[in-house]
Design a protein around this motif. Structure first.
Motif, short mmCIF file in Angstrom:
data_model
loop_
_atom_site.label_atom_id
_atom_site.label_comp_id
_atom_site.label_asym_id
_atom_site.label_seq_id
_atom_site.Cartn_x
_atom_site.Cartn_y
_atom_site.Cartn_z
N GLU A 1 34.93 -16.30 -16.11
CA GLU A 1 35.65 -16.22 -14.84
C GLU A 1 35.66 -14.80 -14.23
OE1 GLU A 1 39.60 -17.88 -15.30
OE2 GLU A 1 40.24 -17.07 -13.36
N GLY B 1 47.61 -17.35 -10.79
CA GLY B 1 48.07 -16.06 -11.31
C GLY B 1 47.20 -14.97 -10.70
N VAL B 2 47.49 -13.73 -11.06
CA VAL B 2 46.79 -12.62 -10.41
C VAL B 2 46.05 -11.78 -11.44
CG1 VAL B 2 47.07 -10.63 -8.86
CG2 VAL B 2 48.72 -12.52 -8.78
N SER B 3 44.76 -11.52 -11.16
CA SER B 3 43.97 -10.63 -12.01
C SER B 3 43.64 -9.37 -11.24
CB SER B 3 42.66 -11.30 -12.43
OG SER B 3 42.90 -12.25 -13.43
N ARG C 1 39.13 -5.73 -16.69
CA ARG C 1 40.38 -6.33 -16.16
C ARG C 1 41.52 -5.45 -16.64
NH1 ARG C 1 44.68 -9.90 -17.26
NH2 ARG C 1 45.08 -11.42 -15.59
N GLY D 1 47.29 -7.73 -14.71
CA GLY D 1 47.46 -9.05 -14.10
C GLY D 1 48.94 -9.32 -13.96
N THR D 2 49.28 -10.32 -13.21
CA THR D 2 50.68 -10.74 -13.16
C THR D 2 50.76 -12.26 -13.01
OG1 THR D 2 52.71 -10.76 -11.84
CG2 THR D 2 50.74 -9.97 -10.73
C1 LIG Z 1 44.80 -16.87 -16.47
C2 LIG Z 1 43.99 -16.62 -15.22
C3 LIG Z 1 42.93 -15.57 -15.50
C4 LIG Z 1 43.27 -17.95 -14.89
O1 LIG Z 1 42.56 -17.85 -13.72
C5 LIG Z 1 44.87 -16.21 -14.01
O2 LIG Z 1 45.74 -17.22 -13.72
C6 LIG Z 1 45.64 -14.90 -14.25
O3 LIG Z 1 45.08 -13.85 -14.15
N1 LIG Z 1 46.97 -14.98 -14.53
C7 LIG Z 1 47.81 -13.82 -14.76
C8 LIG Z 1 48.03 -13.65 -16.23
C9 LIG Z 1 48.60 -12.29 -16.58
O4 LIG Z 1 47.83 -11.32 -16.67
O5 LIG Z 1 49.80 -12.18 -16.70
#
Ligand SMILES: CC(C)(CO)[C@@H](O)C(=O)NCCC(=O)O
Ligand SMILES: Nc1ncnc2c1ncn2[C@@H]1O[C@H](COP(=O)(O)OP(=O)(O)OP(=O)(O)O)[C@@H](O)[C@H]1O
Length: 402
Positions: free
Chosen positions: A129, A177-179, A191, A194-195
């Motif tokens: 992804e 979610g956010v990457s 990466r 993320g949130t």
């Molecule tokens: C789990 C993924 C990568 C699936 O696309 C995405 O929903 C995401 O980046 N969620 C945030 C997860 C986190 O880093 O808290």
């Protein structure tokens, strides 16, 4: 589904379907052929054909189509693919239809692999992804004319990307979610954060709070609302004054949703449109702030925002832009992408290039038909662009095959 897309698909041969099956949405990218020719690519032969492969190479002229479906309605998506025979135009290893594979990314490429094999008879060739998000973003930023833009004071301004000055940048993909990904080059990325407070949170909480039945309805509702009825502003706390010493104006939000506890109103007095607006503001602000902090962490000046949460929505883009500008004191810039929701699917599409041992022509280079500056490298551009951005905006392009 945009009828133009279906029409052009029916009139031409389609190939190379790619899927991005996310937590909320399935995104499809596929190519329909309008023409096939051999072009002689001699270096430097014209100003808008600046990058050149110096040999005769087969080129498929056609259109890249985009479509999306809710993941919960995956059966509609599979029916669409079947009806248009999109799954039969990809890579085939050997003679049997059982050997067709389709490139796919996102969590659903794992979750739904068996269902897709059962319904379409094809195997998914899974691509990572994050790899796909980055490949898709790099493709759009290098190859597609008027792809990136800033959004300030209600004005959209396209940014011409200098190919020699693209990296490093922060890619923030706001999906369910956010990457947050620091991109240093083609296939070179990390990466960094993320949130879990993202597009899924907006839609999920919004649905619970407003009873809206679709994402678009929630977005439309937010358009009509006033967040100041719900959010506690600095001025609400400071008797209408600003708190200048720490740089907060009287209209800055001190506490999202904070007014809903301090008022003497009945719960039923709070209007769904105001709730929707506060929610959109809260999520956009939060993503903007975390993005900025990550840009600061790595000294990045440009933050590109993608993902279907944005949906080209003015208030969302404005909130993110203002947030990034405010926290960075004008040092960092928020940029948005016209094909915001299709980064992963485009990356999966482009990965056909890497498929060894295929019997079919494979994508060697994807090129938008559009004028672009002569300093362009990496992808080649011809022709004209196809209209304004929208969910299903297609790109007229040439696919160089080998
Ligand atoms: C789990 C993924 C990568 C699936 O696309 C995405 O929903 C995401 O980046 N969620 C945030 C997860 C986190 O880093 O808290
Ligand atoms: N028609 C729609 N239906 C549902 N959500 C939508 C729609 N249009 C936009 N959205 C928003 O887009 C988000 C999904 O964006 P996107 O497709 O980029 O992510 P995803 O791939 O589904 O998620 P993830 O990458 O986290 O698995 C939703 O959570 C919602 O906020």
């Amino acid at each position: 589904m945009d009828p133009r897309t279906v029409h052009s698909q029916q009139n031409s041969k389609s190939s190379h379907l790619a899927l991005d099956i996310g937590g909320s949405l399935i995104k499809l990218v596929y190519f329909s052929r309008s023409d096939e020719c051999l072009i002689d690519d001699n270096e430097g032969n014209s100003s808008n054909e600046s990058l050149v492969v110096s040999k005769k190479c087969p080129v498929l002229q056609g259109t890249l189509h985009f479509a999306k479906f809710e993941t919960s309605k995956i059966n509609d998506c599979l029916e669409f693919i079947m009806r248009n025979k999109l799954h039969l135009g990809g890579c085939q290893h050997g003679g049997s239809p059982d050997n067709y594979t389709v490139k796919a990314t996102g969590g659903g490429a794992y979750k739904y692999a068996d269902l897709i094999k059962e319904k379409l008879g094809v195997c998914l060739d899974k691509e990572d992804e994050m790899d796909c998000l980055v490949a898709g973003a790099n493709f759009l930023l290098k190859a597609v004319h008027e792809e990136a833009f800033t959004y300030t004071n209600g004005r959209k301004e396209f940014v011409q990307i200098d190919q020699d000055d693209l990296y490093p940048y922060l890619l923030v993909n706001i999906g369910s979610g956010v990457s947050m990904i620091k991109v240093d080059g083609d296939g070179k990325f990390e990466r960094v954060s993320g949130t879990n407070v993202g597009g899924g949170t907006f839609w999920g909480l919004g649905r619970l709070l407003t009873k809206c039945e679709s994402f678009d309805e929630l977005l439309e509702l937010s358009h009509q609302g006033n967040n100041r009825v719900i959010d506690m502003l600095v001025g609400d706390i400071y008797g209408g004054l600003e708190y200048n010493k720490i740089g907060l104006s009287s209209t800055a939000i001190a506490s999202s949703f904070g007014k809903a506890i301090s008022d003497n109103k009945e719960l039923a007095d709070y209007k769904p449109e105001d709730v929707a607006r506060s929610l959109l503001r809260m999520i956009s602000n939060n993503v903007g702030q975390i993005s900025y902090l990550n840009a600061l962490r790595f000294g990045l000046k440009r933050i590109f925002f993608g993902g279907f949460f944005i949906r080209g929505h003015a208030y969302t883009m404005d909130t993110i832009s203002v947030g990034v500008d405010f926290w960075s004191k004008g040092e960092a810039k928020a940029l948005f992408l016209r094909h915001e929701g299709f980064l992963g699917a485009l990356g999966a599409f482009a990965s056909y290039e890497n498929q060894p041992g295929s019997d079919d022509p494979i994508v060697r280079q994807l090129v938008q038909q559009s004028p672009i500056s002569a300093s362009h490298t990496g992808y080649k551009i011809h022709g004209s662009r196809n209209g304004e951005c929208n969910d299903n905006e297609s790109i007229e392009c040439s696919v160089y095959v080998s």
